[in-house]
Design a protein around this motif. Structure first.
Motif, PDB file in Angstrom:
ATOM      1  N   PRO A  93       0.832  -1.169  -0.205  1.00 55.02           N
ATOM      2  CA  PRO A  93       0.149   0.026   0.032  1.00 55.02           C
ATOM      3  C   PRO A  93       1.027   1.065   0.043  1.00 55.02           C
ATOM      4  O   PRO A  93       1.786   1.240   0.878  1.00 55.02           O
ATOM      5  CB  PRO A  93      -0.913  -0.178   1.374  1.00 55.02           C
ATOM      6  N   ARG A 115      -4.934   4.710   0.565  1.00 50.97           N
ATOM      7  CA  ARG A 115      -3.952   4.244   0.108  1.00 50.97           C
ATOM      8  C   ARG A 115      -4.281   3.275  -0.996  1.00 50.97           C
ATOM      9  O   ARG A 115      -5.434   2.749  -1.139  1.00 50.97           O
ATOM     10  CB  ARG A 115      -3.325   3.112   1.521  1.00 50.97           C
ATOM     11  N   THR A 149      -2.516   0.371  -4.031  1.00 50.05           N
ATOM     12  CA  THR A 149      -1.286  -0.275  -4.419  1.00 50.05           C
ATOM     13  C   THR A 149      -0.845   0.199  -5.657  1.00 50.05           C
ATOM     14  O   THR A 149      -1.307   0.949  -6.296  1.00 50.05           O
ATOM     15  CB  THR A 149      -1.417  -1.986  -4.561  1.00 50.05           C
TER      16      THR A 149
END
Length: 470
Positions: free
Chosen positions: A276, A284, A286
């Motif tokens: 993250p 957050r 990825t």
């Protein structure tokens, strides 16, 4: 922008090995390499007949900057021609050194870091409209560049993570491993006007080398020095497409990263793409999710506006397959097309066969060998000959770019000027916008238009000079 000027500058790593004696230092070898260049160009910083620039950069790094191009295949071809030109210089240097009693082996690497922890770059240049709001553009582009290593990283064996900055924040901790990018760990800032001290991802120095009232230059210095042509297609093609999308007015500033420098390191060291990353607004996402977002936006943009070059469909297909490969952790669909995946496949098989782990010095050696530009010795070239690494261009296309400039930019004028000056034995000098006969300074050409292709102005200049000399 219907047609965009693009270019790339590649710095090479220089290394010598001698079995019994102290090898020559890189600066000494570099002088041997550039001795023939200085002999005909009176400088170690010259333009050559294909319109590109050849020079010796700070730190004894040979460097090649492609001519201005307007097509991604032209850019890849001109860049590949640079490897051939550098290999010729190394071969000549090797012979000259042997004649002087230095018989060590010279290696020239197209990579981004040496064993001493020094980093050198592969810098992309994209012409953008002066009217484009630069801050909005960089905010929109930075999350893409931070995560672009997923689709265009070279891959690297990390033998000792504790030697890296901020290693304690890496997803892998201190364990040896394989990472996406060679360049990521050496980025110090997100955006800066300095390209060496600060080493930012985007350099803001305003040097358009064109009509500054219309254009400025986006100077991206975060990229890995790719060996694979198909990886380059995705790297240059996706970035240029994102610029089109941003210039169209599409708001893409919602993914600003809270800590871009930390994020680029975290992304590099997680092959799952699932670490993250903290966004500026507290959310957050990825790295994989960020790349999927940009891919979706690019797909939608193309559906509305259509393709703008012949390789768009191939590029988009490779982008989609690369993201899917990371998501599934099955790299077999891209392991001949994306540098890091090509490396990972070979190193994994070699490790299994020889019972090695990622801290093996032999894997580090093979990592270096992958980037050796020698066509008969470099690991990448050997894999390509085996069919284990795909390509876009033929040898004939690369040779054509070695000898000739792109036909759609002022590199064509530069080529004509150099040919005419050499034919007449006239001393000359030039930069990206000027062409000057040193004995006829009043006959200097100043070409701000990077799209200029009318060579008649060059012919007229030489007609004046030869007429005046009669």
């Amino acid at each position: 922008m219907d047609t965009r000027i693009m270019g790339v500058e590649t710095e090479y790593g220089l290394h010598t090995v001698h079995p019994t004696k102290r090898p020559l230092a890189p600066d000494e070898v570099a002088r041997y390499m550039f001795k023939p260049v200085v002999a005909w160009g009176n400088s170690s910083n010259v333009f050559i007949p294909n319109g590109s620039r050849l020079y010796l950069d700070v730190g004894s790094h040979p460097e090649y900057a492609t001519a201005e191009t307007t097509r991604v295949d032209e850019l890849i071809a001109s860049d590949a021609a640079g490897d051939g030109i550098m290999h010729q210089l190394v071969t000549q240097a090797q012979q000259a050194m042997a004649d002087d009693g230095f018989d060590g082996q010279v290696y020239l690497y197209r990579n981004n870091a040496d064993s001493q922890g020094n980093s050198y770059g592969s810098h992309e240049n994209y012409m953008i409209e002066r009217t484009t709001q630069y801050r909005r553009l960089t905010e929109a582009l930075l999350p893409f560049l931070v995560t672009r290593q997923l689709i265009a990283g070279n891959g690297v064996v990390i033998q000792d993570p504790t030697a890296l900055p901020l290693y304690n924040e890496l997803p892998t901790g201190a364990a040896p491993h394989f990472a996406f990018s060679q360049r990521a760990d050496y980025m110090h800032e997100a955006v800066s006007s300095s390209s060496t001290r600060a080493r930012p991802m985007i350099n803001t120095r305003d040097e358009p080398h064109a009509d500054s009232s219309k254009y400025r230059r986006l100077h991206v210095i975060v990229g890995d020095s790719n060996m694979s042509q198909t990886t380059q297609l995705l790297r240059f093609g996706a970035t240029e497409l994102l610029l089109r999308l941003i210039e169209s007015g599409k708001p893409l500033t919602s993914l600003q990263l809270a800590h871009p420098v930390r994020a680029i390191r975290q992304t590099s060291h997680d092959l799952t793409g699932n670490t993250p990353l903290e966004l500026a607004d507290g959310r957050r996402m990825t790295a994989l999710e960020i790349q999927e977002f940009y891919y979706a936006q690019a797909t939608e943009f193309l559906a509305r506006n259509g393709s703008h070059h012949d390789y768009v469909n191939q590029m988009m297909d490779l982008w989609a397959r690369t993201l899917q490969a990371i998501s599934s952790q099955n790299y077999s669909g891209i392991d001949t097309e994306i540098d890091w995946a090509i490396k990972h496949k070979f190193f994994s098989a070699y490790s299994a066969k020889n019972n090695l782990t990622w801290d093996s010095h032999r894997l580090v050696q093979l990592d270096m060998s992958y980037h050796d530009i020698h066509p008969q010795r470099g690991l990448f070239h050997l894999l390509q000959k085996r069919g284990a690494a795909a390509r876009i261009l033929t040898d004939a296309q690369v040779q054509a770019a070695h000898d000739n400039p792109p036909r759609t930019t002022r590199a064509l004028l530069r080529h004509r000027f150099i040919e005419a000056a050499r034919a007449l034995g006239l001393d000359y000098s030039m930069d990206w916008t000027h062409m000057k006969l040193n004995d006829h300074p009043m006959q200097t050409l100043y070409v701000r238009d990077a799209f200029a292709t009318d060579v008649s102005i060059v012919d007229e200049l030489f007609a004046k000079v030869t007429g005046a000399d009669r």
